[in-house]
Each structure stands twice: as C-alpha cells, then as structure tokens.
Scaffold this active site. Sequence first.
Site, short mmCIF file in Angstrom:
data_model
loop_
_atom_site.label_atom_id
_atom_site.label_comp_id
_atom_site.label_asym_id
_atom_site.label_seq_id
_atom_site.Cartn_x
_atom_site.Cartn_y
_atom_site.Cartn_z
N SER A 314 -11.24 2.34 16.63
CA SER A 314 -11.06 2.10 18.07
C SER A 314 -11.01 0.59 18.35
O SER A 314 -10.15 -0.11 17.82
CB SER A 314 -12.17 2.80 18.85
OG SER A 314 -11.91 2.79 20.23
N ASP A 366 -4.63 11.78 20.46
CA ASP A 366 -5.56 10.69 20.77
C ASP A 366 -4.96 9.73 21.81
O ASP A 366 -3.86 9.20 21.64
CB ASP A 366 -5.89 9.93 19.48
CG ASP A 366 -6.99 8.91 19.66
OD1 ASP A 366 -7.40 8.63 20.81
OD2 ASP A 366 -7.46 8.37 18.63
#
Length: 540
Positions: A314, A366
């Site tokens: 991330s 995602d």
Amino acid sequence: MPGMVLFGRRWAIASDDLVFPGVFELFVRVLWWIGILTLYLVHRGKLDCPGGVLLSSYLIVLIILLAVIIGTVSAIVCVSMKGTICNPGPRKSMSKLLYVRLALFLPEMVWASLGAAWIEDGVQCDRTVGNGIIATVAVRTRTWCPATLQQGSLFSISNRTTSGTTRSLTRWSAIPQGPPSCRSRTTDYDLVGGDQLTCHFGSILQTTGLQYRDFIHVSFHDKVYELPFLVALDHRKESVVVAVRGTMSLQDILTDLSAESEPLDLECEVQDCWAHKGISQAARYVYRRLINDGILSQAFSIAPEYRLVIVGHSLGAGAAALLTIMLRNPYPQVRCYAFSPPRGLLSKSLCEYSKTFIVSLVLGKDVIPRLSVTNLEDLKRRILRVIAHCNKPKYKILLRGCWYELFGGHPEDLPTELDGGDLTQPLLGERSLLAHGSPAYSFSSDSPLESPSKYPPLYPPGRIIHLEEVGTSGRFSCYPAARYSVKWSHESEFSKILIGPKMLTDHMPDILMRALDSVVSDRAACVSCPTQGGSSVDVA
C-alpha cells in the site's frame, strides 16, 4: 437520496433509509403484541381481584395502542420501499407518517407509566400479569421512533511472486503490530521508536520466521512523511531486504492525502520526473536513514555478496518503489516488489523507467492501485450518473450487495434497467459504470482538481502482475476456496476505479497473501505468466 425535512430542518436521513430499521422495529412490536395478547387471553379469568378491572382495561388499551403503532410502522416501511434513490416522489407521505409515529410515542409512554404506577399501588392480582406490565414499561422505554431514526442514519451514512522471507516481510509491512510474544532481551540490532517495542518486534519475528541476528535495523518511528521500516538479511534468498510499512496511523493517512505532485531530482537520464508528494517525502526519509546513517553499509558489510530487495504494501509499496528508484544509481542490481501500490505515484516517464526493476502485484478489484486524484473525480461523476439512472429502490441494492458478500456470485447478473434506454450495468457492477445524460443532474467538467501543474496524470510503478479470482466464493466453509489466475497487465487496465463488494477487501494484506499462497501452491496458474519482451526482471 435527498434528506427528509422534519420540524423545519433537513436531516441526514433519506426517506428510503427506513426500510431495515422499520422492519426491525416491526418485528419487535409484533412479538410484543402477541405476548401481551396471549397474556390477556390466558389470564383474563384471574383478573377478578381488587384492581383487576383496571388492569384488564390497561391491557386492552395497550393491545389497541400496539396495533396502531404496528400499522403505522408498517406504512412507514411500505412507503420507504417505494421510488428510487433519485426519485423520492412516491415517498412524499413519509414525513406525515413520521409525525404520526412521533405523536404515538407520548400516549405510549404515558400508558406504560400508568401501568407501572398501578402495580406499585399494590394491585392484588396474578403476579404473572404484574410482571408482564413491568416488562412492558421496560420495553417501551427502548422501542420508540427516535431509535428508528438513529438506525436509519447509520444506513444512510454507511452508504505470490516472491517467496520465503521476502513475502513474510511484506506481510509485516501491513499487519497490525501487536503481539503474541512480548519479552525483553538484549538486542544485536538497532531498534528505534515506539512504546512497546518488544511486543511489536515479537509479532515481526512470528510473521517472518527470522531470528534476532537476521535484523540489522528496525524502526517504529512514525510521523507525517516518516514511515516505519526495517532492514533484515534473508539468507535463503541471499538478499538484504528493506520492508516499508503501509498505512496504519493518522500520520500515515496525512502522508497519503498529500496527493499533489512534486518533481524528483534523480541521477538518471529520465525527463519529466514527477511523483506523489507525500510518498516521495516518505521515500526520501527512508533513503536518508539508509544512506546517511550507514544502515545499508552495515548490512552489506555483513553480507557483501547479497543483493538488495525492497518491499512494501500500500503506502509502503509506493514508498518502496520510489526508494528503489533513488537507490538505483548506488545499487544497480536493486529490485522492488510493490504489493498493492497506489496508482497515482509516478509520471509516465518514471513509470516506463521503473519497469526493468520493479514488479507490482494487484489483487482483483483492489481500489488502491486504481486510486488517484483524477480517478476520484471521474468516479464521482460516474456514480452520480448511475444513481440518476438506477430504477431499483435502495433496499434491494443493499440486499443484493449483502447476498453477494455472504454467498458470492456475479453482480453483473443482477440487471438494472433504464426505462427507455440501454443501461445494462448493475449498480454493483465491477467492469464499468456507464454514463448517460440525465435531466435530473447536470455534470459540469469544471473541477478544482483539474489543474495540470498540480495534479498531472500519475501511474503505478513497474510492471504489473494481476491476480484475479476464478469462479465465485462465499464467506461460509460450504463454498470452495477461491482460486486465482495470474497475468501481466498494462497500467491502462487500472485507469478506472471499479465499484464492487471486494474493492476494499482485495486490498487487505491477509487476503493478498492468501491469494499469493494459493497461486504458488498451484504452479499451473503461472503458465499464463511468461516474461514479457525479454525483460530481465526476476520474479522468482
């Protein structure tokens, strides 16, 4: 979708938000009405006691009052089911029904209080009847209309390519650091920041399977633009691994939100070098610590033949990618594996430059690898268009979303027709949200975000491996475990944010690592992953 107006004020509750809380209250009221009616019918022959007539009258009026309330709540639920999100016309009587429901609250409370007073005065009747009345008072004080409004507001508001230790260190870069093995001992590594270091480090040991002696530096120091990271020796893969942690604190969120672009001064021949400001600042911080504090020099003095590998998840993936670009000149053999990196990270020239030494991994739908300032603006417009053309009531959309989350399936199988038009994508569709003009909404192209100097188009780092779920899976053990296909993907496949039930869960590190474990255990899945264009990127 517009908020209701009651008592001259617009509330953050729409008239179609009361279906589920209304059904819940209706369920409780019906059960209670049946209980009071049963109590009266069974014990009415035992009410020939002093004060029995009074209690009998009380129960009769209570049964009638509950029936009226049940009817009113039923009407509220039925009206709330009508219309669509952007068409509240069929629900225009909702405010009157809510006024009626609020008005019924006063006699309900008064009657329950009188019943308690009569019991307190010593009515000598069957004790079961008295206990039933006392229970009525207790329930009455908890099941009234404002509770329905509060619940309604909740509904409206809530609207494996690497292996071994490197994967484990990536898992650390995003896990909550709280700990199964908190103990103090003398350390042979640098340990910086944090209040419960031994507990945090205990979780890292369990996650990575490394020994104390394998760690060179561990930092839990966490401020805006300053991310926690660690440096360890992976003897199995003969690598010096730098792992950068992802978003876990308010400071990290502020780093994420510094989304404007800034130029990068790099010792390379790439032109037009721009990057996400917050992540760029965080990468510079880690770079200074690694180089100026001699952390990497210390690591390579222990294992000079090892190669340098940088990983992250991330926010940590974005910082790892930029850190790799910065370290490319002093360490030409550096490699980076970015797990679920943000899309809005690098300029086009830097994105192309990074493809020889950075590999990004993206799972399913995602949202983060599709997330950028311009994509958010595009998403806002597309959502408004789809909502404007959706002809399904809100409660049906929510029920279908819950069904998909629990039992799996394909949202594309759920039709959303457009009267007189050709809208074929459902509101929960994950491929694209079609846009059509609507007289109810005007979509202006003017936006404060459309500043080419401050928000130029940014792209994800390196080449992208995309893991996609094959078939369907649910939340229960009776459903087969999810299986995944793997392929190289172009960054343009991530140019739009996709709306779907798994757009957030596919970003979770445990879900991503489970998918990687599944792919690695099934080698046949990698048949579709040949190396593209003879690139020298090592993804073993």
